[in-house]
Each structure stands twice: as C-alpha cells, then as structure tokens.
Design a protein around this motif. Structure first.
Motif, PDB file in Angstrom:
ATOM      1  N   PHE A   1      53.051  10.010  49.567  1.00 27.74           N
ATOM      2  CA  PHE A   1      52.161  10.874  48.783  1.00 27.74           C
ATOM      3  C   PHE A   1      51.089  11.492  49.685  1.00 27.74           C
ATOM      4  O   PHE A   1      49.890  11.380  49.411  1.00 27.74           O
ATOM      5  CB  PHE A   1      51.530  10.100  47.615  1.00 27.74           C
ATOM      6  CG  PHE A   1      52.548   9.470  46.709  1.00 27.74           C
ATOM      7  CD1 PHE A   1      53.393  10.252  45.932  1.00 27.74           C
ATOM      8  CD2 PHE A   1      52.696   8.095  46.660  1.00 27.74           C
ATOM      9  CE1 PHE A   1      54.362   9.676  45.114  1.00 27.74           C
ATOM     10  CE2 PHE A   1      53.668   7.503  45.842  1.00 27.74           C
ATOM     11  CZ  PHE A   1      54.495   8.293  45.066  1.00 27.74           C
TER      12      PHE A   1
ATOM     13  N   SER B   1      45.928  18.724  47.875  1.00 27.88           N
ATOM     14  CA  SER B   1      45.416  17.773  46.890  1.00 27.88           C
ATOM     15  C   SER B   1      45.854  18.118  45.464  1.00 27.88           C
ATOM     16  O   SER B   1      46.148  19.267  45.131  1.00 27.88           O
ATOM     17  CB  SER B   1      43.881  17.725  46.946  1.00 27.88           C
ATOM     18  OG  SER B   1      43.334  18.892  46.394  1.00 27.88           O
TER      19      SER B   1
ATOM     20  N   SER C   1      45.091  14.832  37.398  1.00 29.83           N
ATOM     21  CA  SER C   1      44.029  14.934  38.406  1.00 29.83           C
ATOM     22  C   SER C   1      42.839  14.056  38.022  1.00 29.83           C
ATOM     23  O   SER C   1      42.268  13.348  38.868  1.00 29.83           O
ATOM     24  CB  SER C   1      43.598  16.407  38.524  1.00 29.83           C
ATOM     25  OG  SER C   1      42.611  16.531  39.485  1.00 29.83           O
TER      26      SER C   1
ATOM     27  N   LEU D   1      44.071  10.261  38.442  1.00 27.39           N
ATOM     28  CA  LEU D   1      44.326   9.733  39.794  1.00 27.39           C
ATOM     29  C   LEU D   1      43.142   9.915  40.743  1.00 27.39           C
ATOM     30  O   LEU D   1      43.101   9.299  41.807  1.00 27.39           O
ATOM     31  CB  LEU D   1      45.576  10.381  40.392  1.00 27.39           C
ATOM     32  CG  LEU D   1      46.885  10.079  39.657  1.00 27.39           C
ATOM     33  CD1 LEU D   1      48.053  10.792  40.312  1.00 27.39           C
ATOM     34  CD2 LEU D   1      47.172   8.579  39.608  1.00 27.39           C
TER      35      LEU D   1
ATOM     36  N   ALA E   1      43.642  12.004  45.478  1.00 29.91           N
ATOM     37  CA  ALA E   1      45.099  12.029  45.287  1.00 29.91           C
ATOM     38  C   ALA E   1      45.737  13.296  45.839  1.00 29.91           C
ATOM     39  O   ALA E   1      45.193  14.390  45.718  1.00 29.91           O
ATOM     40  CB  ALA E   1      45.416  11.906  43.799  1.00 29.91           C
ATOM     41  N   ASP E   2      46.912  13.131  46.422  1.00 24.17           N
ATOM     42  CA  ASP E   2      47.743  14.252  46.844  1.00 24.17           C
ATOM     43  C   ASP E   2      48.497  14.781  45.618  1.00 24.17           C
ATOM     44  O   ASP E   2      48.778  14.026  44.689  1.00 24.17           O
ATOM     45  CB  ASP E   2      48.739  13.754  47.901  1.00 24.17           C
ATOM     46  CG  ASP E   2      49.495  14.886  48.569  1.00 24.17           C
ATOM     47  OD1 ASP E   2      48.916  15.479  49.497  1.00 24.17           O
ATOM     48  OD2 ASP E   2      50.646  15.185  48.174  1.00 24.17           O
TER      49      ASP E   2
ATOM     50  N   ALA F   1      51.483  12.996  44.112  1.00 26.14           N
ATOM     51  CA  ALA F   1      51.265  11.789  43.310  1.00 26.14           C
ATOM     52  C   ALA F   1      51.426  12.062  41.809  1.00 26.14           C
ATOM     53  O   ALA F   1      51.284  11.154  40.995  1.00 26.14           O
ATOM     54  CB  ALA F   1      49.889  11.191  43.605  1.00 26.14           C
TER      55      ALA F   1
ATOM     56  N   GLN G   1      53.507   9.456  40.437  1.00 29.72           N
ATOM     57  CA  GLN G   1      52.907   8.178  40.014  1.00 29.72           C
ATOM     58  C   GLN G   1      52.320   8.308  38.616  1.00 29.72           C
ATOM     59  O   GLN G   1      52.407   7.393  37.801  1.00 29.72           O
ATOM     60  CB  GLN G   1      51.810   7.773  41.003  1.00 29.72           C
ATOM     61  CG  GLN G   1      52.353   7.358  42.365  1.00 29.72           C
ATOM     62  CD  GLN G   1      51.246   7.080  43.353  1.00 29.72           C
ATOM     63  OE1 GLN G   1      50.419   7.945  43.615  1.00 29.72           O
ATOM     64  NE2 GLN G   1      51.224   5.881  43.902  1.00 29.72           N
TER      65      GLN G   1
END
Ligand code: NAD
Length: 298
Positions: free
Chosen positions: A233, A238, A274, A277, A281-282, A285, A288
């Motif tokens: 990730f 972002s 967004s 996470l 976070a990328d 992700a 995820q």
C-alpha cells in the motif's frame, strides 16, 4: 529564438514536486523552489535547486511559476494570500498550476491573476511518481493556446505529451474525471479480489484473469499486484488526494446539474475511506477499507 532558458519558480516540493523539479534541473533550468517543509526544501537543494524560504521568494525573478500543491485553496493562498507569490512576479509572467485543482476555482484564479497582468494555465498531470521520475507524465493543459505553447518546452521536460483540452480549467476538469475513472477501476478490482477470494479463488489468479480479460484496466495492470496483493500500500499517491479529486469531479457534475450517480457513489465511498483510514493512507489502501466492510471494521 531566445538562447537562455526562463528562470522557473516552483512551489510544492512533495512526492510529485521533487521528481518534477529534478527533471527541470536536469534539462538545464534554474529552479527556485519553496515548500512549507524544510526537509523537502533541503532535498530539493541537494538535487541542485535554489532553496527559497517562501513562495514569494521562489517567485522573485521567475518568468514561469509552477504550483504543485494539494488543493485549489492552497494554490490560491500561496499565490494571493499573505506574503503572496504573485506580488513578486513581473507583469507578463506565467503561472502554471500543475496541481489537481478544482476547475471553477481555476477560472476565478485566472481572472484575479489577469488583473495583475499575469497569465495562468492549468496543466495537471497523470502517471504518478514513477512517471514523474522518468519524465513520462501525461500533461493535460487548459487555457490560452499561446500560453500553452509558451509553456510547452518546460512541460516537456517533465512529461512525454501535452494534451490541450480547451479553455482555462478544462485540464483540471479532465484530471478530476480521469481520476474518477481510475479510482472506479481500482475499487472494482479490489471488490473482485475480495468477492472472488471469499469464493475460494486465489487473489493473484483473480488479477491474472482480469488482465487477460475485458476487466483489465490501469489498476489491474500496475497497481493490484505491486501495491495491493503485496500488502505494501505504497504507490506514492495518497487516499486524501484521490478522494479530493473524485469529489472535485462530483462537484463539477452537480454544478452542471448532471446526476452522475456512479460518480456521486464513488465520491462518497472514497470520502468515507479517507476519513476511516486517516491522513497517512495510500490510495491503494481502498482495498483494506473495502475488506474491512466485510468484517464490520469501517
Ligand atoms: P504532497 O502532499 O506529497 O506534496 C504537496 C507539498 O506541498 C508538500 O510538500 C507540502 O509541504 C507542500 N505545501 C502545502 N502547502 C504549502 C504552501 N502553502 N506553500 C508551500 N508548500 C506547501 O502531494 P503530491 O502527491 O506531490 O501531489 C501534489 C499535487 O499533485 C496534488 O494536487 C495531487 O492531487 C497531484 N497529483 C499527485 C500524484 C501522485 O501520484 N502523488 C499524481 C498526479 C497528481
């Protein structure tokens, strides 16, 4: 034909600004750079850039000023806010906003800069950090055709193609729409891996089949295995910036009185991801986040 290269000011030396300024320096340009992060300015100076303490200082003596900043609001603040960069620019200077900004904000900024005799084009990029490093970015340019021609040699030091899209703001509109399509492809591929995986299909087989079939897209091709299935990730873009871009596209549709339900749903999904996470976070992700919905972990 002139025999000296224009001095370039560059504001925003982040994940993209670093490799982009390296390309300009490598092409022989004098680049005056500024960023709120001292570490970013130090890295830029180590690569041969002229370190400046503020956006106004970077603009001083620059014929062309490039912004590569998170949002339209930050671009406006850097150019026209306190200690404004625009005040350091001579009449006739050209600002190139290469950030992924909001198209209507870009049009308003263009009017404010024109009142000072300063030109503006929007020239957002696609290709991410890898193609910024190799100078292979796709550059999507909106604004006056003569200004785009003036900028073209500078842009081609960072990209392989400059695609003119029309009036000021049209590059930013296309960038937001492109990222919506790109994000939708990534989220769809992640959902396919999650659903296929629960049915017992190996995730890498899911991606292989998509890549051999009509579901193939840029994310199945270059993001799913290196950044999602590997669990790294770490693509260098972002989630917050991707969510911003999709929201920009959704806002544009709303401003044009168009329903665009898929776009509205994507904007909501990526905003939720967004927020859930967090800032670090990328965007890859999103997998995820989607996987967490299954386990109620949002
Ligand atoms: P980033 O967050 O890595 O970099 C932004 C930089 O701007 C940071 O170094 C930050 O310190 C600096 N900054 C913020 N406010 C400032 C101010 N007022 N004055 C000076 N510096 C300031 O972001 P990034 O990934 O480099 O993206 C920059 C822009 O490019 C965004 O609009 C993004 O949407 C777009 N973009 C990013 C990618 C990517 O893959 N990372 C790809 C295409 C487009």
């Amino acid at each position: 034909m002139r025999d000296t290269l224009p001095v370039i000011g560059f504001i925003g030396l982040g994940q993209m600004g670093q490799p982009m300024t390296r390309r300009l320096i490598g092409a022989g340009y004098t680049v005056r750079g500024a960023d709120l992060s001292a570490a970013a300015v130090d890295a830029f100076a180590a690569a041969g850039g002229v370190a400046c303490a503020s956006a106004a200082e970077a603009a001083s003596g620059a014929e062309i000023l490039i912004t590569m900043l998170p949002t339209s609001a930050v671009v406006r603040e850097a150019l026209l806010g306190a200690g404004a960069a625009a005040a350091s620019l001579a009449a006739g200077a050209l600002v190139i906003d290469m950030s992924s900004s909001a198209p209507l904000d870009t049009r308003a900024l263009g009017e404010d800069l024109a009142a000072r005799g300063i030109g503006l084009i929007d020239a957002p990029v696609s290709g991410g950090v890898p193609r910024a490093i190799t100078g292979q970015l796709a550059i999507i340019a909106g604004g006056d055709a003569a200004l785009i021609e003036r900028a073209r040699p500078v842009l081609l030091a960072m990209g392989k193609a400059v695609i003119a899209t029309g009036a000021l703001g049209s590059g930013h509109a296309m960038k937001a729409l492109n990222n919506y399509v790109s994000a939708a492809g990534l989220a769809a591929a992640c959902e396919a891996v999650i659903v296929g995986g629960k049915f017992g299909i190996d995730p890498s087989v899911v991606v292989d089949v998509l890549n051999a079939s009509t579901g193939r897209n840029n994310s199945t091709d270059v993001k799913m295995k290196p950044f999602v299935l590997s669990g790294s990730f770490a693509s260098g873009f972002s989630m917050a910036l991707m969510a911003k871009d999709i929201r920009t596209a959704a806002d544009l549709a709303a401003q044009l009185d168009l329903p665009a339900p898929g776009l509205a749903a994507a904007a909501d999904l990526w905003d939720r991801a967004s927020i859930s996470l967090g800032k670090a976070a990328d965007h890859t992700a999103i997998h995820q986040f989607l996987a967490g919905l299954d386990t109620g972990e949002e």
